[in-house]
Design a protein around this motif. Structure first.
Motif, mmCIF file in Angstrom:
data_model
loop_
_atom_site.group_PDB
_atom_site.id
_atom_site.type_symbol
_atom_site.label_atom_id
_atom_site.label_comp_id
_atom_site.label_asym_id
_atom_site.label_seq_id
_atom_site.Cartn_x
_atom_site.Cartn_y
_atom_site.Cartn_z
ATOM 1 N N ARG A 7 -25.684 18.185 -70.911
ATOM 2 C CA ARG A 7 -25.148 16.832 -71.088
ATOM 3 C C ARG A 7 -24.159 16.448 -69.983
ATOM 4 N NH1 ARG A 7 -26.775 14.910 -75.902
ATOM 5 N NH2 ARG A 7 -27.505 16.440 -77.423
ATOM 6 N N THR A 8 -23.593 17.444 -69.303
ATOM 7 C CA THR A 8 -22.559 17.135 -68.313
ATOM 8 C C THR A 8 -22.873 17.680 -66.924
ATOM 9 O OG1 THR A 8 -21.311 19.137 -68.899
ATOM 10 C CG2 THR A 8 -20.782 17.109 -70.105
ATOM 11 N N VAL A 9 -23.991 18.345 -66.737
ATOM 12 C CA VAL A 9 -24.297 19.003 -65.465
ATOM 13 C C VAL A 9 -24.396 18.000 -64.320
ATOM 14 C CG1 VAL A 9 -26.816 18.919 -65.832
ATOM 15 C CG2 VAL A 9 -25.823 20.694 -64.353
ATOM 16 N N THR A 10 -23.928 18.409 -63.140
ATOM 17 C CA THR A 10 -23.988 17.574 -61.945
ATOM 18 C C THR A 10 -24.761 18.297 -60.845
ATOM 19 O OG1 THR A 10 -21.978 18.470 -60.945
ATOM 20 C CG2 THR A 10 -21.714 16.636 -62.505
ATOM 21 N N ALA A 11 -25.086 17.573 -59.800
ATOM 22 C CA ALA A 11 -25.806 18.165 -58.669
ATOM 23 C C ALA A 11 -25.000 19.297 -58.041
ATOM 24 C CB ALA A 11 -26.119 17.088 -57.641
ATOM 25 N N ASP A 12 -23.682 19.140 -57.955
ATOM 26 C CA ASP A 12 -22.846 20.198 -57.383
ATOM 27 C C ASP A 12 -22.861 21.459 -58.239
ATOM 28 O OD1 ASP A 12 -21.896 19.004 -55.015
ATOM 29 O OD2 ASP A 12 -20.444 17.816 -56.156
ATOM 30 N N ASP A 13 -22.969 21.301 -59.563
ATOM 31 C CA ASP A 13 -22.926 22.453 -60.470
ATOM 32 C C ASP A 13 -24.075 23.424 -60.219
ATOM 33 O OD1 ASP A 13 -20.680 21.443 -61.747
ATOM 34 O OD2 ASP A 13 -21.855 20.410 -63.292
ATOM 35 N N ILE A 14 -25.231 22.898 -59.836
ATOM 36 C CA ILE A 14 -26.423 23.754 -59.756
ATOM 37 C C ILE A 14 -26.977 23.882 -58.335
ATOM 38 C CG2 ILE A 14 -27.093 23.202 -62.140
ATOM 39 C CD1 ILE A 14 -29.313 21.402 -60.820
ATOM 40 N N LYS A 15 -26.206 23.537 -57.327
ATOM 41 C CA LYS A 15 -26.735 23.492 -55.961
ATOM 42 C C LYS A 15 -27.180 24.851 -55.438
ATOM 43 C CE LYS A 15 -22.035 23.476 -54.005
ATOM 44 N NZ LYS A 15 -22.031 24.822 -53.421
ATOM 45 N N ASP A 16 -26.709 25.941 -56.035
ATOM 46 C CA ASP A 16 -27.079 27.278 -55.567
ATOM 47 C C ASP A 16 -28.250 27.881 -56.345
ATOM 48 O OD1 ASP A 16 -25.031 27.332 -53.645
ATOM 49 O OD2 ASP A 16 -23.567 27.983 -55.149
ATOM 50 N N ALA A 17 -28.907 27.082 -57.147
ATOM 51 C CA ALA A 17 -29.959 27.616 -58.021
ATOM 52 C C ALA A 17 -31.220 28.003 -57.250
ATOM 53 C CB ALA A 17 -30.312 26.591 -59.091
ATOM 54 N N ASP A 18 -31.723 29.195 -57.564
ATOM 55 C CA ASP A 18 -33.083 29.585 -57.157
ATOM 56 C C ASP A 18 -34.072 29.198 -58.254
ATOM 57 O OD1 ASP A 18 -32.601 31.123 -54.627
ATOM 58 O OD2 ASP A 18 -31.362 32.331 -55.977
ATOM 59 N N TYR A 19 -33.614 29.341 -59.498
ATOM 60 C CA TYR A 19 -34.443 29.031 -60.656
ATOM 61 C C TYR A 19 -33.598 28.225 -61.641
ATOM 62 C CZ TYR A 19 -37.380 32.669 -58.693
ATOM 63 O OH TYR A 19 -38.166 33.399 -57.840
ATOM 64 N N LEU A 20 -34.152 27.119 -62.124
ATOM 65 C CA LEU A 20 -33.446 26.240 -63.053
ATOM 66 C C LEU A 20 -34.209 26.209 -64.374
ATOM 67 C CD1 LEU A 20 -31.180 24.091 -63.506
ATOM 68 C CD2 LEU A 20 -32.857 22.376 -62.772
ATOM 69 N N LEU A 21 -33.546 26.619 -65.457
ATOM 70 C CA LEU A 21 -34.176 26.679 -66.772
ATOM 71 C C LEU A 21 -33.413 25.761 -67.720
ATOM 72 C CD1 LEU A 21 -34.763 30.546 -66.992
ATOM 73 C CD2 LEU A 21 -36.206 28.796 -65.936
ATOM 74 N N THR A 22 -34.122 24.840 -68.364
ATOM 75 C CA THR A 22 -33.484 23.790 -69.143
ATOM 76 C C THR A 22 -34.120 23.624 -70.518
ATOM 77 O OG1 THR A 22 -34.930 21.908 -68.611
ATOM 78 C CG2 THR A 22 -33.339 22.561 -66.934
ATOM 79 N N ARG A 23 -33.517 22.742 -71.295
ATOM 80 C CA ARG A 23 -34.160 22.126 -72.436
ATOM 81 C C ARG A 23 -34.165 20.620 -72.180
ATOM 82 N NH1 ARG A 23 -35.634 24.935 -76.773
ATOM 83 N NH2 ARG A 23 -35.531 23.093 -78.056
ATOM 84 N N SER A 24 -34.505 19.819 -73.184
ATOM 85 C CA SER A 24 -34.695 18.384 -72.954
ATOM 86 C C SER A 24 -33.395 17.629 -72.693
ATOM 87 C CB SER A 24 -35.420 17.754 -74.154
ATOM 88 O OG SER A 24 -34.705 17.973 -75.351
ATOM 89 N N THR A 25 -32.246 18.264 -72.946
ATOM 90 C CA THR A 25 -30.965 17.603 -72.697
ATOM 91 C C THR A 25 -30.734 17.367 -71.204
ATOM 92 O OG1 THR A 25 -30.129 18.859 -74.588
ATOM 93 C CG2 THR A 25 -28.507 17.689 -73.275
ATOM 94 N N THR A 26 -31.284 18.230 -70.365
ATOM 95 C CA THR A 26 -31.097 18.113 -68.921
ATOM 96 C C THR A 26 -32.152 17.188 -68.318
ATOM 97 O OG1 THR A 26 -30.232 20.378 -68.820
ATOM 98 C CG2 THR A 26 -30.943 19.392 -66.746
ATOM 99 N N LYS A 27 -31.729 16.124 -67.674
ATOM 100 C CA LYS A 27 -32.650 15.205 -67.004
ATOM 101 C C LYS A 27 -32.891 15.718 -65.584
ATOM 102 C CE LYS A 27 -32.396 12.865 -70.740
ATOM 103 N NZ LYS A 27 -33.437 13.112 -71.753
ATOM 104 N N VAL A 28 -34.066 16.283 -65.387
ATOM 105 C CA VAL A 28 -34.388 16.933 -64.112
ATOM 106 C C VAL A 28 -35.038 15.910 -63.185
ATOM 107 C CG1 VAL A 28 -35.635 18.826 -63.017
ATOM 108 C CG2 VAL A 28 -34.671 19.127 -65.309
ATOM 109 N N ASN A 29 -34.260 15.425 -62.213
ATOM 110 C CA ASN A 29 -34.731 14.383 -61.308
ATOM 111 C C ASN A 29 -34.014 14.521 -59.957
ATOM 112 O OD1 ASN A 29 -32.115 13.417 -61.828
ATOM 113 N ND2 ASN A 29 -32.848 12.040 -63.448
#
Length: 384
Positions: A32-54
């Motif tokens: 609900r609060t994740v930002t682009a800066d929070d995950i910029k180092d990701a190799d693999y991103l695992l979510t549920r429907s709360t995360t809008k992946v765009n």
């Protein structure tokens, strides 16, 4: 020295540490609060429907190789953008199908008890025969019901599958909906059930929607039910969630806040499916199984008398021992009565239930096929 892959995992994925700790570094985040800066180092991103992946979320992810969602649905994934970036992605197809099937069967058995009919005498229409619809076909057949399958899209893709007509669906006694939301086109599911189609249903028809709220025109449903057309309606999904049509609530047999698939197994199975996908992608052995992580049930098995024929009420009692939809209906009504705008919080704070798969049934060879097809974890009585 090889650098460990970095997994960024939404905080609502159950058992993520147990499944992925051996594969690399894990960082949890809030969908609900994740930002682009929070995950910029990701190799693999695992979510549920709360995360809008765009693009807005991923534009800083220069190393991202894979996106997985631990859900069967994937409306929150911008697949076109991922394709532009050549980033692989996958949903957890079928992860909550057993939970939704449990929801429908619990509805059917409890309505049969309330109104005093035999479920096996009802003609069942399954609208959408994917992961959930296939399970329900098997379960209703195990209860002795005649089943009509409606899925014109599947019929076009599979020569071996024949879809009933929509007119056949409207003539059934029990209709349960499990289609994706398609707003337009040849096979639109938007307002499949509007005033015109609702009025074609026979009196006492059971209508269940546990897929997408827009499949039923909610305003038309209120009008038809208020006018006295005798339908027995169960809704887990509503138009305009979380701002639902409150006038519907007193007209429903059972209402719930979009939780038909929210079992412990269903949520955790989504994590397991992503683990299996990534093990295959990384050419690693699958060493962890969900069944070894789940907690024990308070009642974890039942031994049935040999050569005994169970009644519908006994099937219902066993079903309700694991999941009884009436409890969720009560909680939903009480919650909305206290706070009419609490739909989202009721869904978010739902007490995760268990599935029929969690209850082991020991029975003889006469009952074994029935309980297996109903979705229970079934074993023959020793000596059979």
């Amino acid at each position: 020295m090889t650098t460990q892959p970095h997994f960024f995992i939404e905080d609502s994925l159950l058992y993520a540490e147990e499944f992925f700790a051996g594969l690399g570094k894990i960082t949890r985040f809030s969908g609900r609060t994740v930002t682009a800066d929070d995950i910029k180092d990701a190799d693999y991103l695992l979510t549920r429907s709360t995360t809008k992946v765009n693009e807005a979320l991923l534009y800083k992810c220069t190393k991202l190789k894979f996106v997985g969602t631990a859900t069967a649905g994937y409306n929150h994934i911008d697949a076109d953008y991922l394709a532009e970036r050549n980033i692989e992605w996958a949903p957890a197809a079928g992860c909550n199908a057993d939970a939704v099937a449990d929801y429908v069967i619990s509805s059917g058995l409890n309505l049969a008890n309330k109104y005093g009919f035999a479920l096996k005498d009802k003609k069942i229409a399954i609208v959408g025969v994917g992961q959930i619809g296939k399970r329900l076909t098997k379960r209703f057949a195990a209860l002795g019901c005649e089943v009509v399958q409606f899925d014109p899209v599947r019929a076009e893709l599979e020569s071996a599958f024949t879809s009933a007509s929509f007119a056949d669906v409207l003539a059934c006694d029990f209709i349960t909906c499990h289609v994706p939301y398609v707003k337009s086109g040849k096979h639109t599911t938007h307002h499949m059930f509007d005033k015109q189609t609702l009025l074609k249903l026979k009196p006492e028809t059971i209508l269940i929607n546990a897929c997408r709220g827009e499949v039923i025109n909610n305003a038309d449903l209120v009008e038809v039910l208020t006018a006295g057309h005798d339908l027995r309606v169960v809704l887990d999904v509503f138009e305009n969630e979380p701002e639902i049509e409150m006038a519907l609530l007193p007209l429903l047999e059972f209402g719930t806040p979009h939780i038909a698939g929210h079992s412990l197994e269903g949520k955790a199975r989504g994590t397991e499916i992503l683990y299996q996908i990534l093990c295959q992608r990384l050419e690693l052995p699958v060493e962890i199984k969900l069944q070894d992580l789940l907690p024990a049930m308070a009642v974890d098995h039942m031994v049935l008398t040999e050569k005994y024929q169970l009644s519908q009420r006994q099937f219902r009692a066993l079903m309700n021992l694991v999941y009884d939809i009436r409890n969720d209906d009560v909680d939903f009504r009480l919650g909305l009565a206290k706070s009419p705008d609490s739909f989202d919080s009721l869904r978010r704070n739902y007490s995760i239930r268990r599935e029929l798969t969690s209850l082991k049934i020991y029975c003889d060879d006469t009952l074994y096929p029935t309980f297996t097809n109903l979705g229970f974890n079934t074993s023959l009585i020793k000596g059979e």
